[in-house]
Design a protein around this motif. Structure first.
Motif, PDB file in Angstrom:
ATOM      1  N   UNK A 195       0.947  -1.137   0.141  1.00  0.00           N
ATOM      2  CA  UNK A 195      -0.114   0.075   0.024  1.00  0.00           C
ATOM      3  C   UNK A 195       0.790   1.439  -0.048  1.00  0.00           C
ATOM      4  N   UNK A 196       2.081   1.178   0.462  1.00  0.00           N
ATOM      5  CA  UNK A 196       2.881   2.575   0.600  1.00  0.00           C
ATOM      6  C   UNK A 196       4.161   2.443  -0.266  1.00  0.00           C
ATOM      7  N   UNK A 197       4.701   3.339  -0.644  1.00  0.00           N
ATOM      8  CA  UNK A 197       5.979   3.344  -1.244  1.00  0.00           C
ATOM      9  C   UNK A 197       7.154   2.936  -0.229  1.00  0.00           C
ATOM     10  N   UNK A 198       8.126   2.342  -1.024  1.00  0.00           N
ATOM     11  CA  UNK A 198       9.082   2.118  -0.234  1.00  0.00           C
ATOM     12  C   UNK A 198      10.033   3.337   0.434  1.00  0.00           C
ATOM     13  N   UNK A 199      10.646   3.205   1.486  1.00  0.00           N
ATOM     14  CA  UNK A 199      11.244   3.978   2.378  1.00  0.00           C
ATOM     15  C   UNK A 199      12.965   3.985   2.233  1.00  0.00           C
ATOM     16  N   UNK A 200      13.394   4.867   1.781  1.00  0.00           N
ATOM     17  CA  UNK A 200      14.907   4.891   1.631  1.00  0.00           C
ATOM     18  C   UNK A 200      15.821   5.344   2.702  1.00  0.00           C
ATOM     19  N   UNK A 201      16.733   4.669   2.719  1.00  0.00           N
ATOM     20  CA  UNK A 201      17.878   5.354   3.746  1.00  0.00           C
ATOM     21  C   UNK A 201      19.010   6.087   2.654  1.00  0.00           C
ATOM     22  N   UNK A 202      20.022   6.609   3.438  1.00  0.00           N
ATOM     23  CA  UNK A 202      21.043   7.021   2.538  1.00  0.00           C
ATOM     24  C   UNK A 202      22.216   6.174   2.166  1.00  0.00           C
ATOM     25  N   UNK A 203      22.207   5.055   2.800  1.00  0.00           N
ATOM     26  CA  UNK A 203      23.545   4.216   2.407  1.00  0.00           C
ATOM     27  C   UNK A 203      23.075   2.734   2.610  1.00  0.00           C
ATOM     28  N   UNK A 204      23.999   1.741   2.276  1.00  0.00           N
ATOM     29  CA  UNK A 204      24.154   0.382   2.623  1.00  0.00           C
ATOM     30  C   UNK A 204      25.323   0.203   3.128  1.00  0.00           C
ATOM     31  N   UNK A 205      25.637  -0.211   4.347  1.00  0.00           N
ATOM     32  CA  UNK A 205      26.804  -0.171   4.992  1.00  0.00           C
ATOM     33  C   UNK A 205      27.023  -1.719   5.332  1.00  0.00           C
ATOM     34  N   UNK A 206      26.105  -2.707   5.334  1.00  0.00           N
ATOM     35  CA  UNK A 206      26.365  -3.830   5.865  1.00  0.00           C
ATOM     36  C   UNK A 206      25.290  -4.889   5.164  1.00  0.00           C
ATOM     37  N   UNK A 207      25.444  -6.042   5.154  1.00  0.00           N
ATOM     38  CA  UNK A 207      24.465  -7.192   4.671  1.00  0.00           C
ATOM     39  C   UNK A 207      24.482  -8.068   5.859  1.00  0.00           C
TER      40      UNK A 207
END
Length: 410
Positions: A195-207
């Motif tokens: 129902x809602x659009x995705x939320x984005x953060x500023x970075x991907x630091x780890x998996x």
């Protein structure tokens, strides 16, 4: 048709009468998930007597308060639609937590819950929940990922052309090729449920590496159904906006796209309570507490991690300092944690996930990811491709093998 209706009526009567149900539980269904309320009563023990149900292939238990933990155990047994035989009692993993931030926490209807368990085609269930003061509103979630839909053929999708706004790593930084991925449309995600659009953060630091737990008793032809089931459970049962994981991998090494928003974007996930921000996740279908991971699994997890971290110029063999976003039983909110760039779920949260065998494979996976991030090194020496998915059946370490302990600098 008449005989079928008669058989169903008799089975229902048996479930309600012979098996001792004095007050049938209320049931409801919505978009592939059929729910059965567990009757209230003893605050320390609840149960659902054996009963005939709508068809399902995945099961879990949820409750009203998304912040409440199930301090106890939840066991289920199910009846096969094919043989009519009842399974042994199986425990549901209870270490799931509602995300600490984002729409998956604040949406109306968010519920606490166990991990879902893949059962295969089933039409009967019995449930026992016991422990400390049990949360209110317990209900059984019966997920039918194939109900009412045409069969979905999952096919691997080759890498797309890179979009102009994708983050490009600095020259000379680690950068692996994107592995083939089965897209959401290929595994049959019902996008109308998001129902809602995705939320984005500023970075991907780890998996963070996970396993879905439950069972390894599935065929790879069923993997798309399992992924659909996890999607339905996270959205319809937990009340999240989308599937929690960014990627999923089956025991044949097939990679599936998880949460929507762009595999090459820093999408906020719902996978590691306290560390969802600025991290990504990959979950392997199956239980790796007792079963070893095979070469195909290790290769695929490594390739996904190397590619995703490489988009940010990150060496997948390194470490990173992350700040806990919530008190999660292992870290306090605001506490700094030094973790591997490729970490197990248990490194950030008090859980056995991703199982002791897959966790002990993480050093090898980091090495493979490092090679994938530098293709010249990968070509120079690579000995991981000899064996195939049939390695899943073997457990050479034996039941007495201890976990491999990884010491993290603090």
């Amino acid at each position: 048709m008449t005989r079928l209706l008669l058989h169903t009526a008799v089975a229902t009567a048996l479930a309600a009468g012979t098996l001792g149900l004095t007050q049938p539980a209320r049931t409801s269904s919505s978009d592939g998930v059929h729910t059965v309320r567990v009757p209230d009563g003893d605050p320390h023990q609840r149960s659902l007597a054996p009963r005939t149900t709508e068809p399902f292939s995945m099961i879990g238990v949820t409750w009203d308060d998304p912040d409440a933990a199930l301090d106890g155990t939840a066991h289920v047994r199910t009846r096969s639609r094919e043989s009519g035989a009842w399974s042994a009692w199986r425990a549901l993993d209870t270490d799931v937590r509602t995300p600490e931030t984002g729409p998956d926490r604040h949406r109306a209807g968010v519920r606490g819950g166990t991990q879902p368990l893949w059962t295969g085609p089933s039409d009967g269930v019995q449930v026992r929940v016991s422990g400390g003061r049990l949360p209110k509103g317990l209900r059984v979630e019966l997920v039918d990922p194939d109900g009412g839909a045409d069969a979905v053929q999952a096919t691997a999708v080759e890498p797309d052309v890179v979009e102009p706004d994708v983050v490009e790593p600095a020259a000379g930084a680690p950068h692996a090729e994107r592995p083939a991925v089965t897209s959401r449309s290929a595994w049959g995600a019902d996008e109308s449920l998001v129902k809602d659009p995705p939320t984005y953060t500023t970075d991907t630091k780890a998996m963070f590496v996970h396993h879905t737990a439950g069972t390894n008793d599935y065929t790879c032809a069923q993997s798309a159904s399992i992924v659909r089931g996890v999607f339905l459970y996270h959205v319809q049962s937990n009340g999240w906006n989308d599937i929690g994981y960014h990627f999923l991998v089956d025991k044949c090494g097939t990679v599936f796209e998880g949460r929507a928003g762009g595999m090459d974007k820093p999408v906020l996930g719902a996978h590691t309570y306290g560390f969802n921000t600025a991290t990504s996740s990959v979950s392997v279908l199956g239980d790796y507490s007792k079963t070893t991971a095979n070469t195909a699994v290790r290769e695929s997890v490594a390739k996904v991690a190397a590619w995703k971290l490489g988009l940010y110029g990150i060496d997948p063999t390194g470490t990173v300092v992350l700040t806990a976003g919530a008190d999660n039983g292992k870290y306090k909110a605001g506490q700094k944690a030094t973790l591997h760039r490729i970490s197990g779920h248990r490194d950030g949260y008090p859980t056995e996930c991703p199982g002791r065998h897959l966790y002990s494979d993480l050093p090898r996976i980091r090495t493979l990811a490092g090679k994938a991030a530098r293709p010249d090194e990968m070509a120079a020496g690579h000995d991981e491709m000899a064996t195939g998915p049939d390695e899943m059946a073997a457990d050479p370490a034996g039941p007495g093998t201890e976990d491999t302990t990884v010491a993290f600098p603090r």
